[in-house]
Design an enzyme around this catalytic site. Structure first.
Site, PDB file in Angstrom:
ATOM      1  N   ASN A 239      12.818   0.120   9.713  1.00  0.00           N
ATOM      2  CA  ASN A 239      12.106   1.089   8.870  1.00  0.00           C
ATOM      3  C   ASN A 239      12.674   0.942   7.464  1.00  0.00           C
ATOM      4  O   ASN A 239      13.887   0.999   7.293  1.00  0.00           O
ATOM      5  CB  ASN A 239      12.352   2.498   9.449  1.00  0.00           C
ATOM      6  CG  ASN A 239      11.977   3.618   8.486  1.00  0.00           C
ATOM      7  OD1 ASN A 239      12.536   4.692   8.559  1.00  0.00           O
ATOM      8  ND2 ASN A 239      11.053   3.387   7.589  1.00  0.00           N
ATOM      9  N   GLY A 240      11.803   0.740   6.467  1.00  0.00           N
ATOM     10  CA  GLY A 240      12.282   0.600   5.084  1.00  0.00           C
ATOM     11  C   GLY A 240      11.702  -0.642   4.449  1.00  0.00           C
ATOM     12  O   GLY A 240      10.714  -1.200   4.940  1.00  0.00           O
TER      13      GLY A 240
ATOM     14  N   LYS B 177      -5.942  18.298   0.193  1.00  0.00           N
ATOM     15  CA  LYS B 177      -6.113  18.544   1.632  1.00  0.00           C
ATOM     16  C   LYS B 177      -7.454  17.993   2.091  1.00  0.00           C
ATOM     17  O   LYS B 177      -7.556  17.302   3.084  1.00  0.00           O
ATOM     18  CB  LYS B 177      -6.031  20.051   1.853  1.00  0.00           C
ATOM     19  CG  LYS B 177      -5.375  20.591   3.009  1.00  0.00           C
ATOM     20  CD  LYS B 177      -3.877  20.419   3.198  1.00  0.00           C
ATOM     21  CE  LYS B 177      -3.193  19.273   2.582  1.00  0.00           C
ATOM     22  NZ  LYS B 177      -1.838  19.127   2.630  1.00  0.00           N
TER      23      LYS B 177
ATOM     24  N   ARG C 217       4.896   8.972  11.275  1.00  0.00           N
ATOM     25  CA  ARG C 217       5.540   8.080  10.317  1.00  0.00           C
ATOM     26  C   ARG C 217       4.725   6.802  10.091  1.00  0.00           C
ATOM     27  O   ARG C 217       5.120   5.930   9.313  1.00  0.00           O
ATOM     28  CB  ARG C 217       6.938   7.705  10.799  1.00  0.00           C
ATOM     29  CG  ARG C 217       7.833   8.902  11.043  1.00  0.00           C
ATOM     30  CD  ARG C 217       9.187   8.482  11.548  1.00  0.00           C
ATOM     31  NE  ARG C 217       9.948   7.818  10.510  1.00  0.00           N
ATOM     32  CZ  ARG C 217      10.699   8.432   9.612  1.00  0.00           C
ATOM     33  NH1 ARG C 217      10.802   9.736   9.641  1.00  0.00           N
ATOM     34  NH2 ARG C 217      11.354   7.757   8.698  1.00  0.00           N
TER      35      ARG C 217
ATOM     36  N   HIS D 122     -15.173  18.918 -21.266  1.00  0.00           N
ATOM     37  CA  HIS D 122     -14.784  17.747 -22.043  1.00  0.00           C
ATOM     38  C   HIS D 122     -15.056  16.442 -21.293  1.00  0.00           C
ATOM     39  O   HIS D 122     -14.426  15.426 -21.583  1.00  0.00           O
ATOM     40  CB  HIS D 122     -13.308  17.860 -22.453  1.00  0.00           C
ATOM     41  CG  HIS D 122     -13.047  19.043 -23.324  1.00  0.00           C
ATOM     42  ND1 HIS D 122     -13.539  19.138 -24.610  1.00  0.00           N
ATOM     43  CD2 HIS D 122     -12.418  20.210 -23.076  1.00  0.00           C
ATOM     44  CE1 HIS D 122     -13.190  20.311 -25.130  1.00  0.00           C
ATOM     45  NE2 HIS D 122     -12.506  20.988 -24.214  1.00  0.00           N
TER      46      HIS D 122
ATOM     47  N   CYS E 107       7.165   4.267   9.145  1.00  0.00           N
ATOM     48  CA  CYS E 107       7.670   3.534  10.297  1.00  0.00           C
ATOM     49  C   CYS E 107       8.624   4.411  11.101  1.00  0.00           C
ATOM     50  O   CYS E 107       9.461   5.101  10.554  1.00  0.00           O
ATOM     51  CB  CYS E 107       8.394   2.237   9.940  1.00  0.00           C
ATOM     52  SG  CYS E 107       7.347   1.049   9.132  1.00  0.00           S
TER      53      CYS E 107
ATOM     54  N   GLU F  71      -4.091  21.366  -4.652  1.00  0.00           N
ATOM     55  CA  GLU F  71      -3.711  21.237  -3.240  1.00  0.00           C
ATOM     56  C   GLU F  71      -4.960  21.280  -2.348  1.00  0.00           C
ATOM     57  O   GLU F  71      -5.072  20.521  -1.384  1.00  0.00           O
ATOM     58  CB  GLU F  71      -2.707  22.333  -2.863  1.00  0.00           C
ATOM     59  CG  GLU F  71      -2.289  22.361  -1.403  1.00  0.00           C
ATOM     60  CD  GLU F  71      -1.623  21.081  -0.881  1.00  0.00           C
ATOM     61  OE1 GLU F  71      -1.297  20.197  -1.685  1.00  0.00           O
ATOM     62  OE2 GLU F  71      -1.461  20.964   0.343  1.00  0.00           O
TER      63      GLU F  71
ATOM     64  N   GLU G 220      -7.611  13.983   1.874  1.00  0.00           N
ATOM     65  CA  GLU G 220      -6.768  13.177   2.757  1.00  0.00           C
ATOM     66  C   GLU G 220      -7.241  13.194   4.210  1.00  0.00           C
ATOM     67  O   GLU G 220      -7.076  12.212   4.916  1.00  0.00           O
ATOM     68  CB  GLU G 220      -5.277  13.511   2.630  1.00  0.00           C
ATOM     69  CG  GLU G 220      -4.852  14.874   3.088  1.00  0.00           C
ATOM     70  CD  GLU G 220      -3.361  15.159   2.852  1.00  0.00           C
ATOM     71  OE1 GLU G 220      -2.559  14.233   2.802  1.00  0.00           O
ATOM     72  OE2 GLU G 220      -3.015  16.354   2.709  1.00  0.00           O
TER      73      GLU G 220
ATOM     74  N   LYS H 172       3.538  10.406   7.101  1.00  0.00           N
ATOM     75  CA  LYS H 172       4.076  11.701   6.700  1.00  0.00           C
ATOM     76  C   LYS H 172       5.366  11.580   5.899  1.00  0.00           C
ATOM     77  O   LYS H 172       5.579  12.262   4.927  1.00  0.00           O
ATOM     78  CB  LYS H 172       4.333  12.545   7.940  1.00  0.00           C
ATOM     79  CG  LYS H 172       4.720  13.961   7.572  1.00  0.00           C
ATOM     80  CD  LYS H 172       4.409  14.923   8.665  1.00  0.00           C
ATOM     81  CE  LYS H 172       4.578  16.339   8.206  1.00  0.00           C
ATOM     82  NZ  LYS H 172       3.544  16.738   7.259  1.00  0.00           N
TER      83      LYS H 172
ATOM     84  N   TRP I 282       4.044   1.605   9.584  1.00  0.00           N
ATOM     85  CA  TRP I 282       3.209   1.882   8.415  1.00  0.00           C
ATOM     86  C   TRP I 282       3.400   0.669   7.511  1.00  0.00           C
ATOM     87  O   TRP I 282       4.473   0.452   6.956  1.00  0.00           O
ATOM     88  CB  TRP I 282       3.668   3.163   7.713  1.00  0.00           C
ATOM     89  CG  TRP I 282       2.724   3.618   6.639  1.00  0.00           C
ATOM     90  CD1 TRP I 282       1.580   4.328   6.803  1.00  0.00           C
ATOM     91  CD2 TRP I 282       2.862   3.395   5.226  1.00  0.00           C
ATOM     92  NE1 TRP I 282       0.989   4.560   5.583  1.00  0.00           N
ATOM     93  CE2 TRP I 282       1.752   4.009   4.593  1.00  0.00           C
ATOM     94  CE3 TRP I 282       3.806   2.757   4.428  1.00  0.00           C
ATOM     95  CZ2 TRP I 282       1.569   3.989   3.212  1.00  0.00           C
ATOM     96  CZ3 TRP I 282       3.623   2.741   3.050  1.00  0.00           C
ATOM     97  CH2 TRP I 282       2.510   3.358   2.467  1.00  0.00           C
TER      98      TRP I 282
HETATM   99  C1  G6P Z   1       3.370  12.386   2.162  1.00  0.00           C
HETATM  100  C2  G6P Z   1       2.810  13.490   3.022  1.00  0.00           C
HETATM  101  C3  G6P Z   1       2.555  14.741   2.185  1.00  0.00           C
HETATM  102  C4  G6P Z   1       3.832  15.167   1.493  1.00  0.00           C
HETATM  103  C5  G6P Z   1       4.437  14.026   0.667  1.00  0.00           C
HETATM  104  C6  G6P Z   1       5.851  14.354   0.215  1.00  0.00           C
HETATM  105  O1  G6P Z   1       2.429  11.945   1.254  1.00  0.00           O
HETATM  106  O2  G6P Z   1       1.599  13.074   3.634  1.00  0.00           O
HETATM  107  O3  G6P Z   1       2.109  15.780   3.024  1.00  0.00           O
HETATM  108  O4  G6P Z   1       3.557  16.253   0.648  1.00  0.00           O
HETATM  109  O5  G6P Z   1       4.543  12.842   1.467  1.00  0.00           O
HETATM  110  O6  G6P Z   1       6.686  14.422   1.352  1.00  0.00           O
HETATM  111  P1  G6P Z   1       7.973  15.300   1.430  1.00  0.00           P
HETATM  112  O7  G6P Z   1       8.534  15.027   2.802  1.00  0.00           O
HETATM  113  O8  G6P Z   1       8.895  14.801   0.341  1.00  0.00           O
HETATM  114  O9  G6P Z   1       7.598  16.728   1.236  1.00  0.00           O
END
Ligand code: G6P
Length: 607
Positions: free
Chosen positions: A98-99, A481, A28, A500, A2, A477, A484, A602, A74
């Protein structure tokens, strides 16, 4: 998680400021959006489902207004639909939030008993009704905010308009970020600095237990005893252009192209000519016997790379924990433990809670943070800043890379202090470090090569990533990537563990991306690749120039990506680039919304 914007000024600009501000906060969340503005003395609310562009289409651009608040959502409580979109309004109070208000059900029940009726499924409407009720009782806005603060549990940043005072904005926060930005004859509120950068670079941070009253000419901040506080005015020092696309099709691509610069800016803070500088410029790490790395998402994956490097080359045990797990389990930290919190935003709720837990357990804490003065940066004992600049794309690239580099620098620091780096190795290492920006650029310039590999992959439903040790950390990672932003199911597996169970999923043409950069276990991983190849897998082999010479035969892969060989501390920084670009190209071929993947945000400021 948010985004909030507020505007109050002598000009009648509020509509355009709110929309532009919200656009830069879309990272956000973008489930719905809305604004509330002063429309000739009355509060007008306009909302829409989806992103800010949808809201913009609904607005009459001719409306002049000198005050307003806006929100991009969000969804947490209540599905993303029009009625649940912010702003919410009850009686004299209109607000955006927000929260999460954790005790909203209990509060809602007692407000219902007093006759309040609710139109939405949100926790925010409950906070709004509570504020209205208390304001009716006290007729004092500061006192109302203080009483509401005492009654609500959870995290919040609130921007508020009281119907009987449409000259001022009111604000308060706990655990969700909020800044007040300062312009000429106009002032702003925002969840994050990028939202106001096109208007001003001066801002102040609102802290918990503080209340703000903002109008066109004045910003007043009060403590919990209603005493006015003199706040420090900060100046944003990054470049304004970073918050813009600079001609790239997507922020993600622009941010990948920022990576050479980010890497250079990150290491140059500590080290230019010799490793002694690294020790002088970083907090003293020598005294810790064990390290816990705690993070979420890609930052957690950066932690896994850091673990490999620190354990292997500095000989110190490292645990890497997901912050959402760490905060509710036994961790065995003590005063010889260093807990490293890795976070781009510095606001991730679970990572912030993990930091507080580590401090309670007497561990020393160190934040590896991108956003200056964010909550984790302020609360950790020490902080190291990654120099990634503003990252807008929800899928992180440059911030992840700078986190990996920072952990590599910590590994080098520890290894150097422990006498594990000879003077010859020191010289090579420094040379290799200085070559990194150029090598990353050369990989980015091979974008077309990765685009043609993407054509082989994008139509699949499942993709597997395999590797061992540090290559397994990179696989995780790479898989994240891809999944997502392209919505393809992608799974990373430790290569030796496939047999396994997971190998049963390999059939004719199943795509497997196999990463082999660690010379010490290359043979073993190649045996595992041969096992999947024998079962029909379509293998993309990623390896280094030096290993490519050694394993010149091509009977175990269908295509390969060869990355430059570099120092063992830095190899991951090169190997990940093709994985980021591959995910980008696959998502592009599938026509997905690359910068704003569905359901994600994000900055995750809820548990
Ligand atoms: C969200 C983002 C990721 C990020 C994660 C942790 O899921 O989409 O890209 O790695 O949060 O966020 P931070 O701000 O703590 O790195």
């Amino acid at each position: 998680m948010c985004g909030i914007v507020g505007y109050v000024g002598k000009n009648q600009n509020s509509l355009s400021v709110l929309i532009e501000g919200l656009k830069s906060l879309e990272y956000r969340g973008y489930d719905s959006a809305g604004i509330a503005i002063n429309n000739q003395g009355r509060i007008k609310i306009i909302k829409s489902v989806g992103n800010i562009a949808n809201l913009e289409r609904k607005l009459d651009k001719k409306i002049l207004s000198n005050l307003g608040i806006g929100h991009t959502r969000w969804a947490t409580h209540g599905k993303p639909c029009l009625k649940n979109a912010h702003p919410h309004q009850v009686g004299k109070v209109t607000l955006v939030h927000n929260g999460i208000i954790e005790n909203y059900e209990k509060l809602k029940k007692s407000l219902q008993d007093e006759g309040y009726k609710f139109k939405t499924d949100t926790d925010t409407e409950v906070a709004c009704a509570l504020m209205d009720k208390i304001y009716k009782e006290t007729n004092d806005k500061l006192l109302t905010m203080q009483k509401v603060k005492e009654m609500i549990e959870g995290s919040y940043a609130l921007a508020i308009i009281f119907a009987d005072d449409i000259k001022n904005l009111y604000a308060m926060r706990k655990d969700s970020p909020l800044i007040i930005a300062l312009g000429k004859d106009e002032n702003y509120l925002a969840s994050d600095v990028p939202a106001i950068l096109q208007f001003t670079d001066k801002y102040i941070l609102l802290e918990k237990n503080e209340y703000a009253i903002i109008n066109a000419l004045n910003v007043k901040v009060y403590d919990n005893n209603f005493k006015e506080i003199k706040k420090q005015i900060l100046t944003y020092e990054g470049s304004r252009e970073v918050a813009m696309k600079n001609g790239y099709e997507h922020f993600m691509l622009k941010e990948i192209n920022d990576e050479p610069m980010v890497i250079k800016a990150t290491y140059e803070q500590f080290i230019n000519k010799n490793l002694k500088e690294l020790i002088d410029n970083m907090p003293d790490l020598a005294k810790y016997n064990n390290i816990d790395i705690v993070a979420c998402g890609s930052a957690y994956h950066a932690g896994l790379v850091g673990k490999s490097l620190i354990e292997e080359y500095a000989n110190i045990p490292v645990k890497v924990e997901l912050a959402s797990e760490y905060r509710y389990k036994k961790n065995f930290g003590n005063d010889s433990t260093l807990t490293i919190l890795v976070s781009q935003s510095g606001e991730t709720a679970d990572t912030l809670a993990a930091l507080r837990k580590a401090k309670k357990e007497k561990s020393a804490t160190l934040g590896i943070i991108n956003v200056v003065s964010s909550s984790i940066a302020r609360e950790a004992d020490n902080v190291l800043y990654t120099k990634a600049g503003a990252e807008i794309s929800v899928a992180t690239t440059k911030a992840y890379l700078s986190q990996v580099l920072m952990l590599a620098l910590i590994a080098i620091n520890k290894a150097f202090v422990n006498g594990n780096i000879s003077s010859k190795e020191e010289k090579d290492l420094l040379e290799d470090m200085q070559k990194l920006p150029q090598e990353i650029t050369s990989l980015i310039n091979r974008k077309d090569e990765f685009a043609s590999i993407a054509k082989q992959i994008y139509h699949n439903n499942d993709v597997f990533f395999i590797g061992r040790g540090i290559d397994y950390a990179l696989s995780r990672e790479g898989a994240l990537k891809l999944k997502e932003i392209s919505y393809i199911h992608a799974e990373a597996y430790a290569a030796g563990e496939l047999k396994h169970g997971t190998i049963s999923l390999i059939e004719n043409k199943t795509p497997v991306i196999a990463i082999v950069t660690d010379e010490t276990i290359a043979e073993k991983t190649i045996s595992n690749i041969k096992e999947v190849k024998a079962r029909g897998a379509d293998v993309t082999f990623i390896t280094t120039e030096s290993l490519n010479k050694k394993y010149a035969q091509s009977d175990f892969y269908d295509r390969k990506i060869v990355v430059p060989s570099t120092n063992k501390f830095f190899q991951a920084l090169l190997t990940i680039i093709p994985l980021q670009l591959l995910a980008y190209e696959v998502a592009k071929l599938r026509g997905e919304n690359i910068d704003k993947p569905r359901n994600l945000a994000k900055s995750v400021t809820v548990e």
